[in-house]
Design a protein around this motif. Structure first.
Motif, PDB file in Angstrom:
ATOM      1  N   PHE A 186       0.841  -1.207   0.000  1.00 43.87           N
ATOM      2  CA  PHE A 186       0.000   0.000   0.000  1.00 43.87           C
ATOM      3  C   PHE A 186       0.870   1.249   0.000  1.00 43.87           C
ATOM      4  CE2 PHE A 186      -2.463  -3.133   2.657  1.00 43.87           C
ATOM      5  CZ  PHE A 186      -3.311  -3.540   1.637  1.00 43.87           C
ATOM      6  N   THR A 187       1.940   1.192  -0.741  1.00 43.06           N
ATOM      7  CA  THR A 187       2.984   2.212  -0.699  1.00 43.06           C
ATOM      8  C   THR A 187       2.471   3.618  -0.957  1.00 43.06           C
ATOM      9  OG1 THR A 187       4.590   0.574  -1.435  1.00 43.06           O
ATOM     10  CG2 THR A 187       5.200   2.888  -1.690  1.00 43.06           C
ATOM     11  N   ARG A 188       1.737   3.819  -2.041  1.00 47.14           N
ATOM     12  CA  ARG A 188       1.317   5.179  -2.399  1.00 47.14           C
ATOM     13  C   ARG A 188       0.402   5.806  -1.352  1.00 47.14           C
ATOM     14  NH1 ARG A 188       2.458   6.485  -8.014  1.00 47.14           N
ATOM     15  NH2 ARG A 188       3.274   4.648  -9.062  1.00 47.14           N
ATOM     16  N   PRO A 189      -0.685   5.143  -0.929  1.00 46.42           N
ATOM     17  CA  PRO A 189      -1.540   5.798   0.072  1.00 46.42           C
ATOM     18  C   PRO A 189      -0.858   5.964   1.426  1.00 46.42           C
ATOM     19  CG  PRO A 189      -2.402   3.609  -0.459  1.00 46.42           C
ATOM     20  CD  PRO A 189      -1.280   3.898  -1.423  1.00 46.42           C
ATOM     21  N   VAL A 190      -0.066   4.983   1.841  1.00 46.56           N
ATOM     22  CA  VAL A 190       0.631   5.091   3.123  1.00 46.56           C
ATOM     23  C   VAL A 190       1.630   6.248   3.077  1.00 46.56           C
ATOM     24  CG1 VAL A 190       2.267   3.947   4.684  1.00 46.56           C
ATOM     25  CG2 VAL A 190       0.286   2.696   3.807  1.00 46.56           C
ATOM     26  N   ALA A 191       2.411   6.335   2.007  1.00 42.55           N
ATOM     27  CA  ALA A 191       3.397   7.418   1.882  1.00 42.55           C
ATOM     28  C   ALA A 191       2.699   8.781   1.865  1.00 42.55           C
ATOM     29  CB  ALA A 191       4.235   7.228   0.628  1.00 42.55           C
ATOM     30  N   PHE A 192       1.542   8.858   1.209  1.00 41.62           N
ATOM     31  CA  PHE A 192       0.809  10.125   1.164  1.00 41.62           C
ATOM     32  C   PHE A 192       0.342  10.538   2.565  1.00 41.62           C
ATOM     33  CE2 PHE A 192      -3.002  12.720   0.438  1.00 41.62           C
ATOM     34  CZ  PHE A 192      -2.451  13.712  -0.361  1.00 41.62           C
ATOM     35  N   VAL A 193      -0.209   9.591   3.319  1.00 41.08           N
ATOM     36  CA  VAL A 193      -0.665   9.887   4.686  1.00 41.08           C
ATOM     37  C   VAL A 193       0.519  10.311   5.556  1.00 41.08           C
ATOM     38  CG1 VAL A 193      -1.595   8.836   6.796  1.00 41.08           C
ATOM     39  CG2 VAL A 193      -2.730   8.448   4.596  1.00 41.08           C
ATOM     40  N   LEU A 194       1.636   9.588   5.458  1.00 41.28           N
ATOM     41  CA  LEU A 194       2.805   9.923   6.279  1.00 41.28           C
ATOM     42  C   LEU A 194       3.417  11.257   5.876  1.00 41.28           C
ATOM     43  CD1 LEU A 194       4.521   6.436   6.682  1.00 41.28           C
ATOM     44  CD2 LEU A 194       2.891   7.582   8.199  1.00 41.28           C
ATOM     45  N   SER A 195       3.359  11.585   4.596  1.00 42.36           N
ATOM     46  CA  SER A 195       3.830  12.898   4.149  1.00 42.36           C
ATOM     47  C   SER A 195       3.001  14.002   4.808  1.00 42.36           C
ATOM     48  CB  SER A 195       3.737  13.000   2.621  1.00 42.36           C
ATOM     49  OG  SER A 195       4.067  14.295   2.196  1.00 42.36           O
ATOM     50  N   GLY A 196       1.700  13.818   4.792  1.00 41.89           N
ATOM     51  CA  GLY A 196       0.825  14.801   5.443  1.00 41.89           C
ATOM     52  C   GLY A 196       1.062  14.883   6.935  1.00 41.89           C
ATOM     53  N   MET A 197       1.277  13.735   7.548  1.00 39.68           N
ATOM     54  CA  MET A 197       1.558  13.717   8.989  1.00 39.68           C
ATOM     55  C   MET A 197       2.808  14.530   9.308  1.00 39.68           C
ATOM     56  SD  MET A 197       2.660  10.442  11.221  1.00 39.68           S
ATOM     57  CE  MET A 197       3.897  10.738  12.457  1.00 39.68           C
TER      58      MET A 197
END
Length: 132
Positions: A69-80
């Motif tokens: 789930f690389t893309r959605p996880v990376a997006f959430v962590l970027s926002g975090m």
């Protein structure tokens, strides 16, 4: 095509894996006390903002490390990490070198890049799409 372009897939995977493992260490320090740090000598109270951050660091870091789930996880962590910078670092001083926010910014933009580029050739996501 340049010489290094041959290695872009594996190098993207290495960037993802190393960034994820470094990020995950923040979660293990907060939630599991490992490695032991003075800042997280006491674990955070469950359901507090710092506890939620620790869960995201630990679980999100693990998912990124294996490339699931690389893309959605990376997006959430970027926002975090963007939120972490503006909440915890920016109020201290304008310049990141002064407010100690360089790492938050680096994680933010590294994860944003990974969200756009994907997990690279050495990821579970890549293995799933090749079989399907």
């Amino acid at each position: 095509m340049g010489f290094l372009s041959t290695y872009s897939g594996p190098l993207l995977s290495i960037l993802r894996i190393i960034s994820a493992l470094l990020f995950m260490a923040h979660g293990t320090a907060k939630l599991l006390g490992f490695p032991a740090t003075e800042m997280f000598a006491q674990p955070p109270e469950p359901m507090t903002l710092i506890w939620i951050a620790g869960v995201l660091e630990l679980v999100g870091g693990a998912l990124l490390a294996i490339g699931l789930f690389t893309r959605p996880v990376a997006f959430v962590l970027s926002g975090m990490m963007a939120v972490a910078y503006w909440m915890a670092h920016a109020p201290q001083a304008f310049w990141p070198i002064q407010n100690q926010g360089e790492l938050a910014i680096m994680f933010c933009f590294t994860f944003l890049y990974i969200a756009a580029a994907g997990g690279g050739s050495l990821s579970v996501d890549n293995m799933i799409t090749k079989k399907g």
